[in-house]
Structures are given as structure tokens and as C-alpha cells.
Motif scaffolding. Structure first.
Motif, short mmCIF file in Angstrom:
data_model
loop_
_atom_site.label_atom_id
_atom_site.label_comp_id
_atom_site.label_asym_id
_atom_site.label_seq_id
_atom_site.Cartn_x
_atom_site.Cartn_y
_atom_site.Cartn_z
N LYS A 99 0.67 -1.10 0.07
CA LYS A 99 -0.19 0.06 -0.05
C LYS A 99 1.15 1.62 0.19
O LYS A 99 1.57 1.29 1.37
CB LYS A 99 -1.10 -0.21 1.40
CG LYS A 99 -1.96 1.28 1.18
CD LYS A 99 -2.15 2.15 0.37
CE LYS A 99 -3.12 2.94 1.00
NZ LYS A 99 -4.01 3.33 -0.07
N CYS A 100 0.67 1.72 -1.14
CA CYS A 100 1.89 2.82 -1.31
C CYS A 100 1.17 4.45 -0.86
O CYS A 100 0.33 4.73 -1.27
CB CYS A 100 2.80 2.58 -2.89
SG CYS A 100 3.25 1.56 -2.69
N ASP A 101 1.72 4.99 0.34
CA ASP A 101 1.41 5.71 1.12
C ASP A 101 1.88 7.12 1.39
O ASP A 101 2.52 6.56 2.52
CB ASP A 101 0.54 6.00 0.98
CG ASP A 101 -0.81 7.81 1.64
OD1 ASP A 101 -2.19 7.76 2.08
OD2 ASP A 101 -0.26 8.54 1.84
N ARG A 102 2.87 7.87 0.38
CA ARG A 102 4.91 8.65 1.76
C ARG A 102 3.60 9.23 2.22
O ARG A 102 4.12 10.11 3.58
CB ARG A 102 5.10 8.65 1.16
CG ARG A 102 4.15 10.19 -0.02
CD ARG A 102 5.96 10.70 -1.60
NE ARG A 102 4.67 11.54 -1.67
CZ ARG A 102 5.21 13.33 -1.81
NH1 ARG A 102 6.27 13.10 -0.69
NH2 ARG A 102 4.52 14.20 -2.76
N PHE A 103 2.88 9.44 2.81
CA PHE A 103 2.25 10.84 3.96
C PHE A 103 1.55 9.54 5.35
O PHE A 103 1.06 10.67 5.46
CB PHE A 103 1.62 11.36 3.14
CG PHE A 103 1.43 12.32 2.10
CD1 PHE A 103 0.97 12.35 1.01
CD2 PHE A 103 2.13 13.36 2.18
CE1 PHE A 103 1.24 12.42 0.33
CE2 PHE A 103 2.43 14.11 1.09
CZ PHE A 103 2.01 14.10 -0.41
N SER A 104 1.48 8.14 4.91
CA SER A 104 1.03 7.31 6.28
C SER A 104 1.73 6.56 6.56
O SER A 104 3.62 6.16 5.80
CB SER A 104 0.06 7.19 5.95
OG SER A 104 -0.19 5.60 6.64
N ASP A 105 2.38 6.21 7.37
CA ASP A 105 3.53 5.35 8.21
C ASP A 105 2.32 4.56 8.42
O ASP A 105 2.96 4.05 10.24
CB ASP A 105 4.15 5.90 9.34
CG ASP A 105 5.33 5.28 9.30
OD1 ASP A 105 6.36 5.45 10.55
OD2 ASP A 105 5.51 4.72 8.07
N ALA A 106 1.19 4.10 9.26
CA ALA A 106 0.25 2.81 9.01
C ALA A 106 0.65 2.29 9.09
O ALA A 106 1.67 1.67 7.86
CB ALA A 106 -1.19 3.56 9.09
N VAL A 107 0.37 1.12 9.59
CA VAL A 107 -0.06 -0.36 9.83
C VAL A 107 -1.50 -0.97 8.81
O VAL A 107 -2.28 -0.35 9.47
CB VAL A 107 0.74 -1.54 10.53
CG1 VAL A 107 0.75 -3.15 9.93
CG2 VAL A 107 1.67 -1.02 10.73
N TYR A 108 -1.68 -1.81 7.86
CA TYR A 108 -2.39 -2.00 7.42
C TYR A 108 -3.39 -3.33 7.64
O TYR A 108 -2.55 -4.18 6.93
CB TYR A 108 -2.94 -1.56 5.90
CG TYR A 108 -3.08 -0.19 5.67
CD1 TYR A 108 -1.64 -0.43 5.53
CD2 TYR A 108 -3.52 0.92 5.77
CE1 TYR A 108 -1.28 1.42 4.96
CE2 TYR A 108 -3.25 1.97 5.65
CZ TYR A 108 -2.18 2.71 5.48
OH TYR A 108 -1.88 4.05 5.03
N SER A 109 -4.45 -3.65 8.66
CA SER A 109 -3.79 -5.21 8.38
C SER A 109 -5.94 -5.69 7.37
O SER A 109 -6.17 -6.92 7.38
CB SER A 109 -4.51 -5.59 9.58
OG SER A 109 -5.37 -4.66 9.72
N ASN A 110 -6.45 -5.14 6.50
CA ASN A 110 -7.67 -4.77 5.85
C ASN A 110 -6.98 -5.41 4.32
O ASN A 110 -5.99 -3.90 3.67
CB ASN A 110 -8.61 -3.78 6.31
CG ASN A 110 -9.55 -4.12 5.16
OD1 ASN A 110 -9.58 -4.85 4.55
ND2 ASN A 110 -10.49 -3.82 5.96
#
Length: 127
Positions: A99-110
Motif C-alpha cells: 500500500k503506497c502512501d508516503r504521507f502515512s506511516d500506518a500498518v494496514y491489516s485490511n
């Protein structure tokens, strides 16, 4: 566009270890969160582990905590899943995703949050 290729799957006895790799091409994934999912026959594709784009944050599903470790080497554009103390119930096809989004440092489980997927690698754990 990102192309992902998994490798490292195979047949292993219960209690053994494997290290899966996910190599990315097409763009650097330095700005991408990454994840590992798995799908057993007749079951849904489930989240296993995720890592934020910076690598600072990780998340694991409960069934693999303490046994699996996710990491990534941005210089090599490669993500890894070290799997230890494997169990027969870990048998599945394992997929990596980005998931490429350089504005977010989240972890995605969905899984629906991920934009790119590999073709999968089979992991079989014998009892």
C-alpha cells in the motif's frame, strides 16, 4: 505500478522454519506499507503481518505472534517474513501486498487497503 514476487515457500516439518521474501520492482517501496496474508484451501485470505512504510511499526495476527517476524530492506526493495516453530495449521498460500502512501506511516491489516499483490507462494507444514 509495483510488481511483487514472493519466494521461499516449500515443504517443512512441524517445528521447522522458513523465510519468505517479497521482491518489489517497478518503483521503490520506501513509501509503501507492506503486508503478508495467507489463504488456506476453502478459507478467506487472512492478514498475518504488516509493516509501516518507515519500518517503525509492525502488527501481527495473534496466531503468529512470537513465531513470525516481518521486516523489510528498502535498499534491496525486499520484504521478509521469518517463520519459526511452524505448525500444520500454517499451511497456506502466502501473499505479499503493498500500500503506497508516503504521507502515512500506518500498518494496514485490511486486504482492501492494499493496492498491489504478489502471486503467492505455497507453504506446507507436515505433522
Amino acid at each position: 505500478q509495483v510488481s511483487l514476487v514472493e519466494s521461499g515457500g516449500g515443504l517443512v516439518q512441524a517445528g521447522g522454519s522458513l523465510r519468505l521474501s517479497c521482491a518489489a520492482s517497478g518503483r521503490t517501496f520506501g513509501g509503501c506499507a507492506m503486508g503478508w496474508f495467507r489463504q488456506a484451501p476453502g478459507k478467506d485470505r487472512d492478514f498475518i503481518a504488516g509493516i509501516s512504510q518507515s519500518g517503525r511499526f509492525t502488527s501481527y495476527t495473534d496466531s503468529v505472534k512470537g513465531r513470525f517476524r516481518i521486516s523489510k530492506d528498502s535498499a534491496k526493495n525486499t520484504m521478509y517474513l521469518q517463520m519459526n516453530t511452524l505448525k500444520p495449521e500454517d499451511t497456506a498460500i502466502y501473499y505479499c501486498a503493498a500500500k503506497c502512501d508516503r504521507f502515512s506511516d500506518a500498518v494496514y491489516s485490511n486486504s482492501v487497503r492494499y493496492d498491489y499483490w504478489g502471486q503467492g507462494t505455497q507453504v506446507t507444514v507436515s505433522s
